[in-house]
Design a protein around this motif. Structure first.
Motif, PDB file in Angstrom:
ATOM      1  N   LEU A 122       4.037 -49.915 -72.380  1.00 55.13           N
ATOM      2  CA  LEU A 122       4.937 -49.206 -73.532  1.00 55.13           C
ATOM      3  C   LEU A 122       3.816 -48.602 -74.648  1.00 55.13           C
ATOM      4  O   LEU A 122       4.181 -47.811 -74.997  1.00 55.13           O
ATOM      5  CB  LEU A 122       5.659 -50.281 -74.087  1.00 55.13           C
ATOM      6  N   CYS A 123       3.034 -49.383 -74.912  1.00 57.42           N
ATOM      7  CA  CYS A 123       1.830 -48.934 -75.636  1.00 57.42           C
ATOM      8  C   CYS A 123       1.146 -47.612 -75.189  1.00 57.42           C
ATOM      9  O   CYS A 123       1.119 -46.534 -75.829  1.00 57.42           O
ATOM     10  CB  CYS A 123       0.716 -49.861 -75.935  1.00 57.42           C
ATOM     11  N   GLN A 124       0.811 -47.494 -74.077  1.00 56.23           N
ATOM     12  CA  GLN A 124       0.102 -46.490 -73.466  1.00 56.23           C
ATOM     13  C   GLN A 124       1.183 -45.190 -73.408  1.00 56.23           C
ATOM     14  O   GLN A 124       0.862 -44.066 -73.676  1.00 56.23           O
ATOM     15  CB  GLN A 124      -0.146 -46.710 -72.278  1.00 56.23           C
ATOM     16  N   GLN A 125       2.396 -45.484 -73.437  1.00 55.00           N
ATOM     17  CA  GLN A 125       3.636 -44.340 -73.419  1.00 55.00           C
ATOM     18  C   GLN A 125       3.724 -43.986 -74.761  1.00 55.00           C
ATOM     19  O   GLN A 125       4.618 -43.099 -74.911  1.00 55.00           O
ATOM     20  CB  GLN A 125       4.598 -44.778 -72.493  1.00 55.00           C
ATOM     21  N   THR A 126       3.336 -44.676 -75.767  1.00 63.19           N
ATOM     22  CA  THR A 126       3.667 -44.389 -77.255  1.00 63.19           C
ATOM     23  C   THR A 126       2.624 -43.453 -77.857  1.00 63.19           C
ATOM     24  O   THR A 126       1.602 -44.109 -77.743  1.00 63.19           O
ATOM     25  CB  THR A 126       4.038 -45.429 -78.103  1.00 63.19           C
ATOM     26  N   PRO A 127       2.553 -42.360 -78.166  1.00 57.97           N
ATOM     27  CA  PRO A 127       1.432 -41.556 -78.380  1.00 57.97           C
ATOM     28  C   PRO A 127       0.851 -42.187 -79.632  1.00 57.97           C
ATOM     29  O   PRO A 127      -0.458 -42.454 -79.534  1.00 57.97           O
ATOM     30  CB  PRO A 127       1.999 -40.234 -79.116  1.00 57.97           C
ATOM     31  N   ALA A 128       1.368 -42.699 -80.751  1.00 61.56           N
ATOM     32  CA  ALA A 128       0.656 -43.351 -81.661  1.00 61.56           C
ATOM     33  C   ALA A 128      -0.294 -44.462 -81.512  1.00 61.56           C
ATOM     34  O   ALA A 128      -1.191 -44.792 -81.937  1.00 61.56           O
ATOM     35  CB  ALA A 128       1.606 -43.687 -83.073  1.00 61.56           C
TER      36      ALA A 128
ATOM     37  N   ARG B 197      -4.283 -45.050 -81.307  1.00 58.60           N
ATOM     38  CA  ARG B 197      -4.741 -45.952 -82.104  1.00 58.60           C
ATOM     39  C   ARG B 197      -5.619 -46.957 -81.306  1.00 58.60           C
ATOM     40  O   ARG B 197      -6.676 -47.607 -81.874  1.00 58.60           O
ATOM     41  CB  ARG B 197      -3.648 -46.715 -82.862  1.00 58.60           C
ATOM     42  N   PHE B 198      -5.177 -47.625 -80.079  1.00 57.04           N
ATOM     43  CA  PHE B 198      -5.721 -48.734 -79.339  1.00 57.04           C
ATOM     44  C   PHE B 198      -6.196 -48.201 -78.064  1.00 57.04           C
ATOM     45  O   PHE B 198      -6.967 -48.892 -77.411  1.00 57.04           O
ATOM     46  CB  PHE B 198      -4.744 -49.700 -79.105  1.00 57.04           C
ATOM     47  N   GLY B 199      -6.173 -46.906 -77.663  1.00 60.86           N
ATOM     48  CA  GLY B 199      -6.703 -46.693 -76.276  1.00 60.86           C
ATOM     49  C   GLY B 199      -5.736 -46.667 -75.189  1.00 60.86           C
ATOM     50  O   GLY B 199      -4.630 -47.468 -75.414  1.00 60.86           O
ATOM     51  N   ALA B 200      -6.063 -46.379 -74.146  1.00 63.87           N
ATOM     52  CA  ALA B 200      -5.428 -46.558 -72.945  1.00 63.87           C
ATOM     53  C   ALA B 200      -5.282 -47.676 -72.151  1.00 63.87           C
ATOM     54  O   ALA B 200      -4.456 -47.932 -71.402  1.00 63.87           O
ATOM     55  CB  ALA B 200      -5.819 -45.626 -71.587  1.00 63.87           C
ATOM     56  N   GLU B 201      -6.295 -48.914 -72.381  1.00 62.85           N
ATOM     57  CA  GLU B 201      -6.042 -50.179 -71.730  1.00 62.85           C
ATOM     58  C   GLU B 201      -6.155 -51.280 -72.597  1.00 62.85           C
ATOM     59  O   GLU B 201      -7.183 -51.812 -72.627  1.00 62.85           O
ATOM     60  CB  GLU B 201      -7.488 -50.007 -70.533  1.00 62.85           C
ATOM     61  N   PRO B 202      -5.124 -51.623 -73.013  1.00 70.41           N
ATOM     62  CA  PRO B 202      -5.070 -52.964 -74.152  1.00 70.41           C
ATOM     63  C   PRO B 202      -5.252 -54.140 -73.149  1.00 70.41           C
ATOM     64  O   PRO B 202      -6.017 -54.911 -73.566  1.00 70.41           O
ATOM     65  CB  PRO B 202      -3.505 -53.068 -74.432  1.00 70.41           C
ATOM     66  N   ARG B 203      -5.021 -54.081 -71.799  1.00 64.49           N
ATOM     67  CA  ARG B 203      -5.443 -55.504 -70.979  1.00 64.49           C
ATOM     68  C   ARG B 203      -6.911 -55.489 -70.772  1.00 64.49           C
ATOM     69  O   ARG B 203      -7.282 -56.498 -70.936  1.00 64.49           O
ATOM     70  CB  ARG B 203      -4.658 -55.323 -69.542  1.00 64.49           C
TER      71      ARG B 203
END
Length: 511
Positions: free
Chosen positions: A267-273, A277-283
């Protein structure tokens, strides 16, 4: 930055929700004059005399008027004339007593280790329609709440504070051994099988030929076991956060959490902001953070979330794992994870440590860990099989390894030979799952549904663990318990559910 009362409202709300769902706290089922109908007068429900009381929780507003009672049952049901223990009961009368149906609803709490009276204030609103025509009965499962609690607070797993894993496991196992030695009851008789015998004794005492069961999380195991053993006394069943009878509790926590995190981080990766802010790989960020703290825990200054006092402690990989797991249970809390993990990855550990301490403290206070051991050691521990694939997950194998070690020193009961067989029943059953549930994923509901020809499984989009209070679910719950037909429910109202957007700063969600 420290977590304190100066946070913006959206962040405070998310933190409060995280705390509420991580540990359902109890403010007692105490008798109080004037707290229920009829002042201090006793009321009878069948053969049991109840007195007015109130149910309350620090995570729910106001108090709930109820009737409370103590009820004796044999410690060992195979020896009915032997030692007795007392159960703590609460009864919430139907709001329309003239139209009350004969079949009451028994609410079954999760854990294992939570008490029904402790959990109730957080789900009471979901039963508004149900209570119009049905009484609600709460039985603190033996070993929980005020039903001969097996608290063992000192043995509850804590964050490691930089200890090595071997030392931490040895200390926890020794604490469990000491707790077992100090018990004044026989912990072998605090299993699910003993609990359902208690439920049926209460049912008989109040004079109900049949009852309805609403179980949440571990309570779904209790509900399935009761319905399988006492089908003649069961009218309808609701399973929220389904744990199949076949499941070895705890054996799949690690892989289920990682699967849910993959969906939540997507969901984060699909949200532009959020992506910007956090990059493509939170995991991957989470993996790096845990590896770094595993190798070198860091001393951190933070504010105690319960007192506001400044403290200095070590933040470790254990803090990260626990926070990640508990926040993943609810979407409002999970929306904080990318932000909190990013702050920690940049060396700002105070928010993570404060939140971790808050949740860990609540779990330690509210979880009856001895009861959890009695259930797990008798019903599941001997079936644990280590999965090498779990080693690279957030939780790893530490949880199951610890349980195996602790069960060796805990008084362990037995389970029926058919305990782990699926529930096969023609009873009407409504199953509820959250799409993003990290502990009882929707596939569990589908697994149980295969053997229930009159069952129906509803999966709530964007939701986590626990669906009773979400959206129009309370309305559907009332309709199902009224009609006893899950298949005829019009569940299109759930289509409006969506996803909670991730936090990208401490000022709240993006507009």
């Amino acid at each position: 930055m420290p977590i304190d009362c100066k946070h913006p409202r959206p962040l405070r709300a998310a933190i409060a929700l995280a705390a509420a769902f991580a540990a359902l706290a109890l403010a007692g089922c105490d008798s109080s004059a004037g707290g229920g109908e009829g002042g201090a007068l006793k009321r009878r429900y069948g053969a049991i005399a109840f007195e007015p009381c109130t149910l309350a929780s620090p995570f729910a507003t106001g108090t709930i008027a109820a009737q409370c009672a103590r009820f004796q049952v044999p410690e060992n049901h195979a020896q009915p004339d032997g030692r007795k223990i007392e159960l703590n009961l609460a009864w919430l009368p139907s709001t329309d007593s003239a139209a009350a149906e004969d079949d009451p609803v028994f609410f079954l709490a999760g854990g294992p280790g939570q008490a029904a009276t402790a959990s109730w204030p957080l789900v009471d609103a979901a039963f508004r329609d149900v209570r119009k025509r049905r009484n609600i009965v709460l039985v603190d499962q033996r070993g929980t709440g005020k039903s001969t609690p097996l608290t063992c607070a000192e043995a509850v797993p804590q964050d490691d504070d930089g200890q090595n894993e071997a030392a931490q496991m040895a200390a926890a196992t020794e604490a469990v051994r000491r707790c077992a030695q100090n018990l004044k009851v026989d912990a072998r008789y605090f299993t699910t099988t003993d609990a359902i015998a208690d439920l049926d004794a209460v049912r008989a005492a109040i004079g109900a030929a049949k009852i309805d069961l609403v179980g949440v999380s571990y309570g779904t195991r209790v509900a399935q076991q009761y319905a399988g053993r006492y089908p003649q006394h069961t009218r309808a069943v609701v399973l929220d956060g389904v744990a199949p009878n076949e499941l070895v509790l705890g054996s799949e926590h690690a892989r289920n959490l990682d699967a849910a995190l993959a969906q939540q981080f997507k969901l984060c990766q699909q949200t532009p902001a959020c992506r910007a802010r956090f990059g493509a790989e939170p995991r991957e960020q989470l993996r790096r953070l845990m590896a770094r703290l595993q190798a070198d825990p860091v001393e951190v200054d933070y504010r105690d979330p319960s007192t506001g006092e400044p403290r200095r402690e070590r933040v470790s990989a254990g803090h990260v794992a626990m926070l990640t797991r508990m926040f993943s249970y609810q979407p409002e809390a999970a929306s904080l994870l990318p932000l909190v993990l990013s702050e920690a990855d940049q060396g700002r550990y105070a928010p993570l440590l404060a939140l971790s301490k808050m949740i860990g403290g609540q779990l330690s206070e509210e979880l009856n860990y001895g009861m959890q051991l009695s259930v797990t050691c008798a019903e599941d521990a001997d079936l644990f099989v280590a999965d090498p694939a779990d080693q690279d997950t957030v939780l790893g194998n530490a949880m199951t390894d610890a349980l195996i070690a602790q069960c060796k020193v805990w008084p362990t009961g037995t389970r029926p030979k058919n305990f782990h067989e699926p529930l096969r029943s023609d009873l009407p059953v409504l199953l509820l799952s959250g799409e993003l549930d990290p502990v009882t994923p929707p596939r569990y509901g589908e697994q149980v549904l295969k053997h229930l020809p009159n069952g129906r499984h509803l999966v709530l989009r964007g939701q986590g663990h626990g669906a009773l209070r979400v959206g129009c679910t309370p309305k559907l719950l009332g309709q199902f318990l009224e009609s006893g037909d899950a298949k005829k429910l019009d569940a299109r109202c759930l289509d409006t559910l969506g996803y909670v957007p991730p936090f990208v700063s401490f000022t709240g969600w993006e507009p």
